[in-house]
Every structure is written in C-alpha cells, then in structure tokens.
Scaffold this active site. Structure first.
Site, mmCIF file in Angstrom:
data_model
loop_
_atom_site.group_PDB
_atom_site.id
_atom_site.type_symbol
_atom_site.label_atom_id
_atom_site.label_comp_id
_atom_site.label_asym_id
_atom_site.label_seq_id
_atom_site.Cartn_x
_atom_site.Cartn_y
_atom_site.Cartn_z
ATOM 1 C CG HIS A 62 23.352 54.102 27.071
ATOM 2 N ND1 HIS A 62 23.937 52.889 27.315
ATOM 3 C CD2 HIS A 62 22.674 54.422 28.211
ATOM 4 C CE1 HIS A 62 23.652 52.491 28.551
ATOM 5 N NE2 HIS A 62 22.881 53.402 29.110
ATOM 6 C CG ASP A 86 24.657 52.771 32.760
ATOM 7 O OD1 ASP A 86 24.985 53.478 31.796
ATOM 8 O OD2 ASP A 86 23.469 52.607 33.100
ATOM 9 C CD GLU A 105 23.730 56.964 39.950
ATOM 10 O OE1 GLU A 105 23.402 56.835 38.762
ATOM 11 O OE2 GLU A 105 23.017 56.568 40.898
ATOM 12 N N GLY A 137 19.490 63.929 42.200
ATOM 13 C CA GLY A 137 19.253 64.768 41.032
ATOM 14 C C GLY A 137 18.156 65.795 41.252
ATOM 15 C CG ASP A 154 20.139 56.600 31.961
ATOM 16 O OD1 ASP A 154 19.149 55.849 31.993
ATOM 17 O OD2 ASP A 154 21.296 56.197 31.773
HETATM 18 N N1 SPD Z 1 12.973 48.941 33.162
HETATM 19 C C1 SPD Z 1 14.287 49.483 33.233
HETATM 20 C C2 SPD Z 1 14.387 50.897 32.800
HETATM 21 C C3 SPD Z 1 15.746 51.431 33.097
HETATM 22 C C4 SPD Z 1 16.040 52.711 32.452
HETATM 23 N N2 SPD Z 1 17.347 53.244 32.802
HETATM 24 C C5 SPD Z 1 18.430 52.379 32.622
HETATM 25 C C6 SPD Z 1 19.773 53.003 32.826
HETATM 26 C C7 SPD Z 1 20.694 52.692 31.699
HETATM 27 N N3 SPD Z 1 21.757 53.624 31.585
#
Ligand code: SPD
Length: 275
Positions: A62, A86, A105, A137, A154
């Site tokens: 993050h 999240d 999201e 998105g 993300d």
């Molecule tokens: N292999 C899992 C990759 C996930 C990437 N994004 C995760 C979200 C976390 N905020």
C-alpha cells in the site's frame, strides 16, 4: 483439528497459512469474500481464495502504490484509486496534505467486510476527503477527462473482470482522465511468474505515455514474494523527482532511499522492460 487456508498461486505452487479462526465467509455478486485470523500474518482477506492483503505485510504494497506517484507528481490534488476496497491505498494517499480521493470499487462487499474486520487498514472511509463510488473502474475512467492528477489501480490478479484493467483501452482512458503532469501506477504481479504480463503492460504503456518505469517491493503472501508496479506519466519521472515529501509520512517501508532503490532492477527484470 488443524485448519489451513491454501492459495493455489500457480498451477505448480501453493501457499498455506495456518488459520486460527474463520472470521467471515460470504459471496458477493462478484466473488467469494473471506477473512481469516491467521498465526503468521494476522487477519487475511481473500477474494475467490486469492490473498488480497494481510495485516502483517500490507504496508509494503500500500505504501509503494500510494507514495511513489504522489511524491513524484509536483502538486497532487485529485487522486483516483481503482479497486483498493480494503482501504489500504486510501489510508496512504490521504497522508498527503491537500489531496482528495475517489475510490472506485466494483464490489461494495469488499469495503463492508474490510471496515468490519480490518480496522487497521480500512481507516479512512469516513474521511471527508474520500469519496467511495461503487462502480466498474473501466466505465468510470472512460467517462473522465482531465479529472485526476494521480490514478492508482489496486486490482486483483488479471483474471475475470480485472482483465480489462491491464489492457490498452483502459490505459488510453487513464491517459485522458489525467491532467497535465498526471501519474499512473498499477500493480503488475510477479517477475518470476508473470513475465509476459509485465512485458505486455510495459510495452502498451510506452505506446501511450512519455515516461514509463517499473519498480518493485516485497510482499511475502503474494506469489514469489517479489512484486512489481508499473508507473507511467505525462512528464514527471520518479527517477529524478525531488524526494523531500518522502519524509514524515509515518511509513514503515517507503522512504526516499527506498523510492530510489525500488527502481533498481535485477538484470532478469530489466530484460522485461527493455523496449
Ligand atoms: N495475487 C494477489 C494480488 C492482489 C493485488 N491487489 C491486492 C489488493 C490489496 N489492497
């Protein structure tokens, strides 16, 4: 009885984490959403049995997603986070003064479950500087024009509905949605297991943006642990950005030195980004 969560990370590789307690398991219209209390990583959020984040290692991912573009952009004000339900990227983005953020999201359930079970990650959903939009998105970005200084994707892995977030049409929408000096970052998976994807994303971004870079961090619960992020911009370059703003962010992984180091690529990764 012993309980383990197992992710099939590739066809030939699994990661198992001992589970102390299943805190939540539900199906949203989009995916299976689960939260486990684990010995090794604290609380763990999984979507369709793939680890999204854990309390123990989330900060690396993050912080790198948020601070690299926000420190590279000369005056970031408007930020869009695509995915990130999240709340981890949002928490880091809002550490920057003068910034407001749209979090786009598709799955409201991810936000609801994260707010309930991941209080150290989902800290900023009630912040007046944040606006949460429950929509796709790809659709949102296609509607925007010169709206954002920074766009951060993300996403989940490039399967199912997330595939479009790794494609040329979406990247062209992002380019249009960015203002002058706009910066873009997306998570781009493992250089051990997703080489074709990294090569393709970097080449596609190079056809659209004047500045394109790859950087990396360490996320123990992701396949291979060694994770990449693709950066693209309309001008600002993370390699030459002044890094004064990298200090005083209250970070545990990101710093000015880590910013510089993250762009130093081992030769086998450098080969993936060579034009
Ligand atoms: N292999 C899992 C990759 C996930 C990437 N994004 C995760 C979200 C976390 N905020």
């Amino acid at each position: 009885m012993e309980l383990w969560f197992t992710e099939d990370q590739t066809d030939h590789l699994r990661l198992s984490v001992r589970v102390r307690e299943v805190l939540h398991r539900a199906r949203s219209p989009y995916q299976a959403v689960a939260v486990y209390e684990t010995e090794a990583f604290g609380r763990l959020l999984a979507l369709d049995d793939v680890i999204m984040t854990t309390e123990r290692d989330e900060f690396v991912y993050h912080e790198l997603m948020a601070h690299v573009p926000l420190v590279t952009h000369p005056r970031p004000q408007r930020v869009c986070i695509v995915g990130g339900g999240d709340g981890g990227v949002l928490r880091e983005v809002l550490k920057h003064p003068g910034v407001t953020a749209d979090l786009v999201e598709i799955d409201a359930k991810v936000v609801e479950v994260s707010r309930r079970f991941l209080p150290s990650i989902a800290t900023r959903f009630d912040d007046p500087r944040a606006r949460v939009l429950y929509e796709d998105g790809i659709v949102h970005m296609a509607r925007c024009e010169a709206a954002y200084d920074v766009v951060i994707v993300d996403s989940t892995d490039p399967v199912g509905p997330a595939v479009g977030l790794f494609g040329e049409d979406f990247y062209r929408s992002v380019y249009r949605a960015l203002r002058d000096d706009g910066c873009f970052v997306a998570q781009t998976e493992s250089p051990f297991f997703n080489q074709d994807l990294i090569r393709r994303v970097q080449a596609t971004l190079r056809a659209i943006f004047p500045v394109v870079r790859l950087y990396w961090g360490v996320v123990p619960t992701y396949p291979g642990g060694f994770w990449t992020f693709s950066f693209a911009s309309k001008g600002p370059d993370p390699l030459t950005a002044p890094l004064e703003r990298a200090a005083r962010l209250g970070t545990r992984w990101y710093s000015a030195a880590v910013h510089r180091a993250a762009f130093v690529l081992p030769p086998f990764v450098e080969a993936l980004v060579a034009p």
